[in-house]
Scaffold this motif. Sequence first.
Motif, PDB file in Angstrom:
ATOM      1  N   PRO A 127      -9.828   0.230   2.407  1.00 57.69           N
ATOM      2  CA  PRO A 127     -10.435  -0.782   3.274  1.00 57.69           C
ATOM      3  C   PRO A 127      -9.446  -1.338   4.294  1.00 57.69           C
ATOM      4  CG  PRO A 127     -10.045  -1.668   1.071  1.00 57.69           C
ATOM      5  CD  PRO A 127      -9.791  -0.192   0.990  1.00 57.69           C
ATOM      6  N   SER A 128      -9.969  -1.691   5.451  1.00 57.55           N
ATOM      7  CA  SER A 128      -9.174  -2.298   6.509  1.00 57.55           C
ATOM      8  C   SER A 128      -8.877  -3.760   6.173  1.00 57.55           C
ATOM      9  CB  SER A 128      -9.935  -2.233   7.836  1.00 57.55           C
ATOM     10  OG  SER A 128     -10.222  -0.896   8.185  1.00 57.55           O
ATOM     11  N   PRO A 129      -7.942  -4.372   6.890  1.00 58.42           N
ATOM     12  CA  PRO A 129      -7.726  -5.811   6.708  1.00 58.42           C
ATOM     13  C   PRO A 129      -9.022  -6.582   6.957  1.00 58.42           C
ATOM     14  CG  PRO A 129      -5.948  -4.848   7.996  1.00 58.42           C
ATOM     15  CD  PRO A 129      -6.983  -3.776   7.845  1.00 58.42           C
ATOM     16  N   THR A 130      -9.074  -7.800   6.450  1.00 51.04           N
ATOM     17  CA  THR A 130     -10.281  -8.602   6.590  1.00 51.04           C
ATOM     18  C   THR A 130     -10.538  -8.968   8.053  1.00 51.04           C
ATOM     19  OG1 THR A 130      -9.099 -10.697   6.317  1.00 51.04           O
ATOM     20  CG2 THR A 130      -9.918  -9.607   4.307  1.00 51.04           C
ATOM     21  N   GLU A 131     -11.767  -9.338   8.359  1.00 47.37           N
ATOM     22  CA  GLU A 131     -12.123  -9.727   9.722  1.00 47.37           C
ATOM     23  C   GLU A 131     -11.305 -10.928  10.176  1.00 47.37           C
ATOM     24  OE1 GLU A 131     -16.264 -10.334  10.237  1.00 47.37           O
ATOM     25  OE2 GLU A 131     -16.842  -8.315   9.564  1.00 47.37           O
ATOM     26  N   GLU A 132     -11.096 -11.888   9.276  1.00 46.12           N
ATOM     27  CA  GLU A 132     -10.312 -13.077   9.647  1.00 46.12           C
ATOM     28  C   GLU A 132      -8.887 -12.681  10.019  1.00 46.12           C
ATOM     29  OE1 GLU A 132      -8.963 -17.457   7.902  1.00 46.12           O
ATOM     30  OE2 GLU A 132      -9.909 -15.993   6.568  1.00 46.12           O
ATOM     31  N   LEU A 183      -7.589  -5.523  -2.275  1.00 47.57           N
ATOM     32  CA  LEU A 183      -7.191  -5.122  -3.623  1.00 47.57           C
ATOM     33  C   LEU A 183      -7.216  -3.614  -3.850  1.00 47.57           C
ATOM     34  CD1 LEU A 183      -6.429  -5.813  -6.549  1.00 47.57           C
ATOM     35  CD2 LEU A 183      -8.875  -6.182  -6.997  1.00 47.57           C
ATOM     36  N   ARG A 184      -8.140  -2.909  -3.222  1.00 42.56           N
ATOM     37  CA  ARG A 184      -8.246  -1.463  -3.438  1.00 42.56           C
ATOM     38  C   ARG A 184      -6.939  -0.747  -3.116  1.00 42.56           C
ATOM     39  NH1 ARG A 184      -9.012   2.264  -6.572  1.00 42.56           N
ATOM     40  NH2 ARG A 184      -9.197   4.313  -5.607  1.00 42.56           N
ATOM     41  N   HIS A 185      -6.137  -1.292  -2.189  1.00 38.10           N
ATOM     42  CA  HIS A 185      -4.842  -0.691  -1.857  1.00 38.10           C
ATOM     43  C   HIS A 185      -3.924  -0.691  -3.080  1.00 38.10           C
ATOM     44  CE1 HIS A 185      -5.040  -0.419   2.654  1.00 38.10           C
ATOM     45  NE2 HIS A 185      -6.093  -1.183   2.404  1.00 38.10           N
ATOM     46  N   SER A 237       0.852  -1.178   0.000  1.00 37.36           N
ATOM     47  CA  SER A 237       0.000   0.000   0.000  1.00 37.36           C
ATOM     48  C   SER A 237       0.888   1.229   0.000  1.00 37.36           C
ATOM     49  CB  SER A 237      -0.912  -0.022   1.234  1.00 37.36           C
ATOM     50  OG  SER A 237      -1.898   1.004   1.165  1.00 37.36           O
ATOM     51  N   SER A 238       0.289   2.393  -0.037  1.00 41.71           N
ATOM     52  CA  SER A 238       1.057   3.635  -0.064  1.00 41.71           C
ATOM     53  C   SER A 238       1.925   3.770   1.174  1.00 41.71           C
ATOM     54  CB  SER A 238       0.112   4.833  -0.168  1.00 41.71           C
ATOM     55  OG  SER A 238       0.833   6.039  -0.029  1.00 41.71           O
ATOM     56  N   ALA A 239       3.184   4.149   0.964  1.00 47.14           N
ATOM     57  CA  ALA A 239       4.108   4.380   2.086  1.00 47.14           C
ATOM     58  C   ALA A 239       3.976   5.779   2.641  1.00 47.14           C
ATOM     59  CB  ALA A 239       5.543   4.151   1.620  1.00 47.14           C
ATOM     60  N   VAL A 240       3.215   6.621   1.971  1.00 47.59           N
ATOM     61  CA  VAL A 240       3.060   8.014   2.383  1.00 47.59           C
ATOM     62  C   VAL A 240       1.757   8.145   3.164  1.00 47.59           C
ATOM     63  CG1 VAL A 240       2.838  10.396   1.593  1.00 47.59           C
ATOM     64  CG2 VAL A 240       4.360   8.823   0.393  1.00 47.59           C
TER      65      VAL A 240
END
Length: 280
Positions: free
Chosen positions: A134-139, A233-235, A124-127
Amino acid sequence: MVAVDGIELCTESFGDPSDPPVLLIMGTGASMLWWDEGFCRTLAEGGRFVIRYDHRDTGRSTTYEPGRPGYTGADLVGDAVRVLDAHELQAAHVVGVSAGGALAQLLALDHAESVLSLVLISTSSAVPGDRGLPSPTEEFMRFVSAAHVDWSDGESVIEHQVAYARVLAGGRRPFDEAAARALVRRDVERAHDFAAVRNHDSLPDGDLSHASLSSIAVPTLVIHGTADPMFPLRHGQALAEQISGARLLTLEDAGHGVERADRQTIAAAVLEHTSAGTAD
């Protein structure tokens, strides 16, 4: 072993040093073993000089007392330059996965002269910024919040790391537990002190760049799995949109990292991406 600025970094190279160089940067908390040797040799056979290395606090590189890292995130970016310098290379094509992809971005921002091109995998973006991603998945979140490991017990550490690898795989493909266990065991047994990898979770940033990713001028390829539980994927899509001219390659049902099933696809993409200016 690269000895520079009072530290030692363990590196390994593949291929002909006269070929275009490719520097592989693994995620924080992961040694160079997570760049599969066969993957490295495939790139070398494709006419690239490939270098992988252990971050500090992983593998055979300088290791600090757990909870007391003597370095910052910016130092990890600088370590990539140190590895290139040790191999007498002014610049390389840089391939980073996960947090290694963030380090690769920062390398391109702060040491642009060292980067010929970028391949950013499962990252993902380093900045910093409010990007509405989106956040990481619930699992994934359930695992990191509930997992217990006894860092003084090697078998407990191995079980934890294998379980983590299973979660990172995303759950849409069969998980090769035997292969994961063999790799994790080798990684744990090879390290000076595997418990020191926890230092990567609490590193101060140090003097890191806050420049815009739009200022990255080198050719960039973003590779992202559709089942990545850490960075959905959006990242990857957002990263490709922020870097001018970047291309996005999606891997159907792939999780986080360079999975065995995708190694040939990723290797071919890296070879194609790094072919500009090379002889046929």
